[in-house]
Write an enzyme that holds these catalytic residues in place. Sequence first.
Site, PDB file in Angstrom:
ATOM      1  N   GLY A  13       3.673   4.917  -7.995  1.00 29.31           N
ATOM      2  CA  GLY A  13       2.405   5.173  -8.678  1.00 29.31           C
ATOM      3  C   GLY A  13       1.863   6.594  -8.593  1.00 29.31           C
ATOM      4  N   VAL A  61       0.506   3.392   7.429  1.00 28.74           N
ATOM      5  CA  VAL A  61      -0.762   4.057   7.787  1.00 28.74           C
ATOM      6  C   VAL A  61      -1.619   3.195   8.709  1.00 28.74           C
ATOM      7  CG1 VAL A  61      -0.912   5.559   5.739  1.00 28.74           C
ATOM      8  CG2 VAL A  61      -1.981   3.283   5.682  1.00 28.74           C
ATOM      9  N   ASN A  87      -3.875   8.784  -0.322  1.00 27.82           N
ATOM     10  CA  ASN A  87      -3.672   7.983  -1.523  1.00 27.82           C
ATOM     11  C   ASN A  87      -3.220   6.554  -1.210  1.00 27.82           C
ATOM     12  OD1 ASN A  87      -2.629   7.495  -4.450  1.00 27.82           O
ATOM     13  ND2 ASN A  87      -0.760   7.378  -3.204  1.00 27.82           N
ATOM     14  N   TYR A 153     -11.907  -5.628  -1.768  1.00 26.13           N
ATOM     15  CA  TYR A 153     -11.254  -4.388  -2.252  1.00 26.13           C
ATOM     16  C   TYR A 153     -12.335  -3.367  -2.623  1.00 26.13           C
ATOM     17  CZ  TYR A 153      -8.815  -0.926  -4.984  1.00 26.13           C
ATOM     18  OH  TYR A 153      -8.346   0.274  -5.450  1.00 26.13           O
ATOM     19  N   GLY A 184     -10.306   4.676 -12.898  1.00 31.28           N
ATOM     20  CA  GLY A 184     -10.371   3.312 -13.426  1.00 31.28           C
ATOM     21  C   GLY A 184      -8.945   2.777 -13.446  1.00 31.28           C
ATOM     22  N   THR A 188       0.198   1.172 -12.588  1.00 30.51           N
ATOM     23  CA  THR A 188       1.127   1.478 -11.488  1.00 30.51           C
ATOM     24  C   THR A 188       1.610   0.129 -10.935  1.00 30.51           C
ATOM     25  OG1 THR A 188      -0.628   1.405  -9.846  1.00 30.51           O
ATOM     26  CG2 THR A 188      -0.209   3.554 -10.878  1.00 30.51           C
TER      27      THR A 188
END
Length: 253
Positions: A13, A61, A87, A153, A184, A188
């Site tokens: 992505g 991460v 990201n 989320y 928006g 991906t």
Amino acid sequence: MKKTILITGATAGIGKATAKIYAKNGWNLILTGRRAERLEELKASLMEQYSAEVITLNFDVRDKDAVNEAVDRLPATWKNIDVLLNNAGLAKGFSDIQDGLVEDWETMIDTNIKGLLYVSKAVMPLMIERKSGHIVNIGSIAGKEVYAKGNVYCSTKHAVEGITKALRLDLLPHKIKVSAICPGAVDTEFSTVRFDGDKDRADSVYNGYQPLLAQDIAEAIYFVTSRPFHVNINDLLIMPTAQANTSNLLREE
Ligand code: NDP
Ligand code: 8X3
């Protein structure tokens, strides 16, 4: 002197598209993600296509020890990180909050909030030491609004917005720029991950309108990090033309 960017979530992505743009522009790249094979493939193709210098770091991460070790082990010259692109992130599930899975909540909170903090905590001292650097966080329209069934989320992306503002304040004396780029809908692997690999359901998110492409966001990231020192773009909200907000989309067949 070549500049260096560290990108979390470079295996797909937005992160992958960003790696290509920076490689094309002659930057050194530190590419990170969990899928080692994809990192190696991307490294090989960027080296071949752009003669880019690339280091891959394979970590999750959410694992703060792994994050610290990976950044620690970078060769000295590679520790001169000019841009950190936070990201790596994901959504899991799509249901009313009372029906949500706690495991999904934890995955999103651990990745999108804690993971971003762990990586920033590892890289910030390197930037502070040099009194130079730029942290770019990938937020979302979901960090500015809450949509039905998006609850946790959206909350993690609201947290990214808060963390971005806090970083900008606290890093001000150290001359470190901090920006958020808030897309928006971008086509991906995001929705495929959210719906646990259900490709048809994921595709339906992008049906009937032109979503953003990863490349569109990558170009914006490059623009934001290539302004003169005295210019900082604090916050960039980028939407598909067909999307007015999280819930109003113009779908045409
Ligand atoms: P993709 O699923 O295509 O890419 C997500 C990237 O994040 C992958 O490289 C993945 O790598 C990495 N990642 C996920 N979890 C972890 C982890 N625990 N440790 C390390 N890396 C991880 O999605 P996008 O490119 O769309 O997403 C990138 C960012 O953009 C996310 O923060 C997302 O929230 C945000 N965003 C996306 C939008 C969209 O509509 N697509 C809109 C607004 C914001 P790997 O699995 O190999 O570890
Ligand atoms: C991803 C955008 O609106 O699909 O951050 O949640 S949305």
